[in-house]
Write a protein that holds these residues in place. Structure first.
Motif, PDB file in Angstrom:
ATOM      1  N   PRO A  66     -11.142  -4.776   7.924  1.00 58.96           N
ATOM      2  CA  PRO A  66      -9.719  -4.861   8.302  1.00 58.96           C
ATOM      3  C   PRO A  66      -9.039  -3.506   8.378  1.00 58.96           C
ATOM      4  N   ASP A  67      -8.043  -3.413   9.250  1.00 55.30           N
ATOM      5  CA  ASP A  67      -7.184  -2.227   9.272  1.00 55.30           C
ATOM      6  C   ASP A  67      -6.449  -2.127   7.944  1.00 55.30           C
ATOM      7  N   ARG A  68      -6.159  -0.894   7.528  1.00 57.14           N
ATOM      8  CA  ARG A  68      -5.408  -0.602   6.304  1.00 57.14           C
ATOM      9  C   ARG A  68      -6.173  -1.015   5.047  1.00 57.14           C
ATOM     10  N   GLU A  69      -7.476  -1.138   5.164  1.00 57.43           N
ATOM     11  CA  GLU A  69      -8.296  -1.416   3.985  1.00 57.43           C
ATOM     12  C   GLU A  69      -8.235  -0.220   3.036  1.00 57.43           C
ATOM     13  N   VAL A  70      -8.161  -0.494   1.737  1.00 55.68           N
ATOM     14  CA  VAL A  70      -8.136   0.567   0.732  1.00 55.68           C
ATOM     15  C   VAL A  70      -9.566   0.962   0.380  1.00 55.68           C
ATOM     16  N   VAL A  71      -9.856   2.265   0.481  1.00 58.42           N
ATOM     17  CA  VAL A  71     -11.183   2.791   0.160  1.00 58.42           C
ATOM     18  C   VAL A  71     -11.025   3.866  -0.909  1.00 58.42           C
ATOM     19  N   ALA A  72     -11.709   3.689  -2.028  1.00 53.29           N
ATOM     20  CA  ALA A  72     -11.576   4.627  -3.145  1.00 53.29           C
ATOM     21  C   ALA A  72     -12.511   5.819  -2.983  1.00 53.29           C
ATOM     22  N   ILE A  73     -12.065   6.971  -3.492  1.00 50.52           N
ATOM     23  CA  ILE A  73     -12.898   8.167  -3.569  1.00 50.52           C
ATOM     24  C   ILE A  73     -12.989   8.566  -5.034  1.00 50.52           C
ATOM     25  N   ILE A  74     -14.222   8.606  -5.552  1.00 46.22           N
ATOM     26  CA  ILE A  74     -14.493   9.123  -6.895  1.00 46.22           C
ATOM     27  C   ILE A  74     -15.643  10.099  -6.722  1.00 46.22           C
ATOM     28  N   ALA A  75     -15.343  11.366  -6.578  1.00 49.49           N
ATOM     29  CA  ALA A  75     -16.386  12.298  -6.165  1.00 49.49           C
ATOM     30  C   ALA A  75     -16.133  13.709  -6.676  1.00 49.49           C
ATOM     31  N   GLN A  76     -17.224  14.453  -6.781  1.00 52.78           N
ATOM     32  CA  GLN A  76     -17.178  15.875  -7.107  1.00 52.78           C
ATOM     33  C   GLN A  76     -17.712  16.640  -5.904  1.00 52.78           C
ATOM     34  N   GLY A  88      -9.921  11.840   7.174  1.00 46.84           N
ATOM     35  CA  GLY A  88     -10.765  11.003   8.012  1.00 46.84           C
ATOM     36  C   GLY A  88     -10.526   9.522   7.781  1.00 46.84           C
ATOM     37  N   LEU A  89     -10.279   9.143   6.529  1.00 45.88           N
ATOM     38  CA  LEU A  89      -9.939   7.753   6.229  1.00 45.88           C
ATOM     39  C   LEU A  89      -8.643   7.356   6.935  1.00 45.88           C
ATOM     40  N   MET A  90      -7.660   8.250   6.893  1.00 44.28           N
ATOM     41  CA  MET A  90      -6.400   7.977   7.592  1.00 44.28           C
ATOM     42  C   MET A  90      -6.649   7.858   9.099  1.00 44.28           C
ATOM     43  N   GLU A  91      -7.483   8.752   9.631  1.00 41.20           N
ATOM     44  CA  GLU A  91      -7.808   8.729  11.062  1.00 41.20           C
ATOM     45  C   GLU A  91      -8.440   7.403  11.455  1.00 41.20           C
ATOM     46  N   ALA A  92      -9.206   6.822  10.532  1.00 40.77           N
ATOM     47  CA  ALA A  92      -9.899   5.558  10.804  1.00 40.77           C
ATOM     48  C   ALA A  92      -9.028   4.342  10.538  1.00 40.77           C
ATOM     49  N   GLY A  93      -7.756   4.558  10.186  1.00 35.78           N
ATOM     50  CA  GLY A  93      -6.859   3.440   9.936  1.00 35.78           C
ATOM     51  C   GLY A  93      -7.020   2.826   8.569  1.00 35.78           C
ATOM     52  N   LEU A  94      -7.580   3.600   7.623  1.00 39.54           N
ATOM     53  CA  LEU A  94      -7.800   3.114   6.268  1.00 39.54           C
ATOM     54  C   LEU A  94      -6.877   3.848   5.289  1.00 39.54           C
ATOM     55  N   SER A 179      -4.252   2.418  15.524  1.00 36.95           N
ATOM     56  CA  SER A 179      -2.959   1.833  15.850  1.00 36.95           C
ATOM     57  C   SER A 179      -1.848   2.672  15.245  1.00 36.95           C
ATOM     58  N   ASP A 180      -0.683   2.618  15.861  1.00 35.62           N
ATOM     59  CA  ASP A 180       0.431   3.438  15.404  1.00 35.62           C
ATOM     60  C   ASP A 180       0.827   3.097  13.972  1.00 35.62           C
ATOM     61  N   LEU A 181       1.147   4.138  13.234  1.00 39.24           N
ATOM     62  CA  LEU A 181       1.606   3.988  11.864  1.00 39.24           C
ATOM     63  C   LEU A 181       3.070   4.375  11.778  1.00 39.24           C
ATOM     64  N   GLY A 182       3.783   3.772  10.837  1.00 43.03           N
ATOM     65  CA  GLY A 182       5.196   4.068  10.662  1.00 43.03           C
ATOM     66  C   GLY A 182       5.442   4.873   9.408  1.00 43.03           C
ATOM     67  N   PRO A 183       6.662   5.384   9.237  1.00 41.47           N
ATOM     68  CA  PRO A 183       6.988   6.217   8.076  1.00 41.47           C
ATOM     69  C   PRO A 183       6.859   5.496   6.748  1.00 41.47           C
ATOM     70  N   ASN A 184       7.001   4.183   6.754  1.00 44.54           N
ATOM     71  CA  ASN A 184       6.934   3.426   5.512  1.00 44.54           C
ATOM     72  C   ASN A 184       5.540   2.886   5.207  1.00 44.54           C
ATOM     73  N   ASP A 185       4.579   3.192   6.075  1.00 48.94           N
ATOM     74  CA  ASP A 185       3.196   2.781   5.823  1.00 48.94           C
ATOM     75  C   ASP A 185       2.589   3.667   4.739  1.00 48.94           C
ATOM     76  N   THR A 186       1.744   3.085   3.918  1.00 52.68           N
ATOM     77  CA  THR A 186       1.079   3.849   2.865  1.00 52.68           C
ATOM     78  C   THR A 186       0.062   4.800   3.467  1.00 52.68           C
ATOM     79  N   ALA A 187       0.163   6.071   3.093  1.00 49.04           N
ATOM     80  CA  ALA A 187      -0.781   7.081   3.572  1.00 49.04           C
ATOM     81  C   ALA A 187      -1.931   7.249   2.599  1.00 49.04           C
ATOM     82  N   VAL A 188      -1.620   7.256   1.309  1.00 53.61           N
ATOM     83  CA  VAL A 188      -2.619   7.506   0.280  1.00 53.61           C
ATOM     84  C   VAL A 188      -2.138   6.873  -1.021  1.00 53.61           C
ATOM     85  N   ILE A 189      -3.079   6.510  -1.878  1.00 57.54           N
ATOM     86  CA  ILE A 189      -2.733   5.974  -3.192  1.00 57.54           C
ATOM     87  C   ILE A 189      -3.266   6.924  -4.265  1.00 57.54           C
TER      88      ILE A 189
END
Length: 224
Positions: A66-76, A88-94, A179-189
């Motif tokens: 799905p679009d806007r799926e949350v993907v976690a990063i836990i990395a070194q 890149g996650l943002m570019e992919a609509g995630l 797809s277009d994103l708006g100012p109130n869309d979540t960019a990152v958590i």
């Protein structure tokens, strides 16, 4: 260097596209490598392409999931890899969920469940013990049916195959526009420190990043 116009409709993918088109030869990162006399420079052209490569790897262009799926990063990983994967996650609509590997397994599972994240990008060798404990915690948590997949985060040379030397005529396949994103869309958590309990997820909108962080010099303001 040309500067983009910032308003409520601006998103990081749009900023990356602007710099790729207007400031391709401008330096974004610079660092020293062992055994090399000269500094290595990462230009906007190379970084922008790295973000698109990350999008291709994480969510192939047929856009599974799905679009806007949350993907976690836990990395070194190196800063240039981390920021390229986040963008890149943002570019992919995630939506990237950035989790510090200093958190306990129970805290990590709590963050995954609260944000609905079912994918984790990680460095599975350097964080082997932590991830093993997270998987164990998932099987003993209150929701034992919560499924999470653990994937290796894209590597440095997957994203930057010609590290510091890429030019415009080198092979490159852009990621299809999201797809277009708006100012109130979540960019990152992000998450709180957890000093009074489990860390709490903090959703940051594109408006907050562009109009607030830019003026205070916070993360990603280098792209502005």
């Amino acid at each position: 260097m040309k500067s983009p116009t910032l308003d409520r409709s601006t998103t990081l993918p749009r900023l990356l596209k602007f710099h790729y088109e207007h400031n391709a030869d401008q330096t974004l990162y610079v660092y020293s490598e062992d055994g090399k006399a000269n500094l290595t420079e990462i230009k906007h052209l190379e970084f922008g392409r790295a973000c698109h490569r990350a999008a291709h790897i994480i969510r192939p262009p047929h856009r599974s999931g799905p679009d806007r799926e949350v993907v976690a990063i836990i990395a070194q990983v190196d800063t240039i890899v981390y920021t390229a994967v986040v963008a890149g996650l943002m570019e992919a609509g995630l939506i990237p969920l950035l989790i510090s590997p200093r958190n306990t397994p129970a805290a990590i599972v709590n963050l995954l469940q609260k944000t609905g994240a079912h994918r984790v990008l990680s460095t599975q060798t350097t964080l082997q013990e932590l991830l093993r404990n997270v998987k164990t915690e998932l099987t003993t948590s209150t929701d034992t049916t919560y499924n999470v997949t653990f994937e290796e985060i894209p590597g440095l040379y997957q994203l930057f195959p010609k590290l510091g030397t890429e030019i415009s005529r080198d092979p490159f396949l852009p990621y299809p526009p999201s797809s277009d994103l708006g100012p109130n869309d979540t960019a990152v958590i992000l998450h709180s420190s957890g000093s009074t309990g489990f860390p709490k997820p903090i959703s940051i909108t594109y408006e907050c990043i562009i109009l607030s962080w830019a003026s205070s010099g916070e993360s990603f303001s280098i792209l502005l």
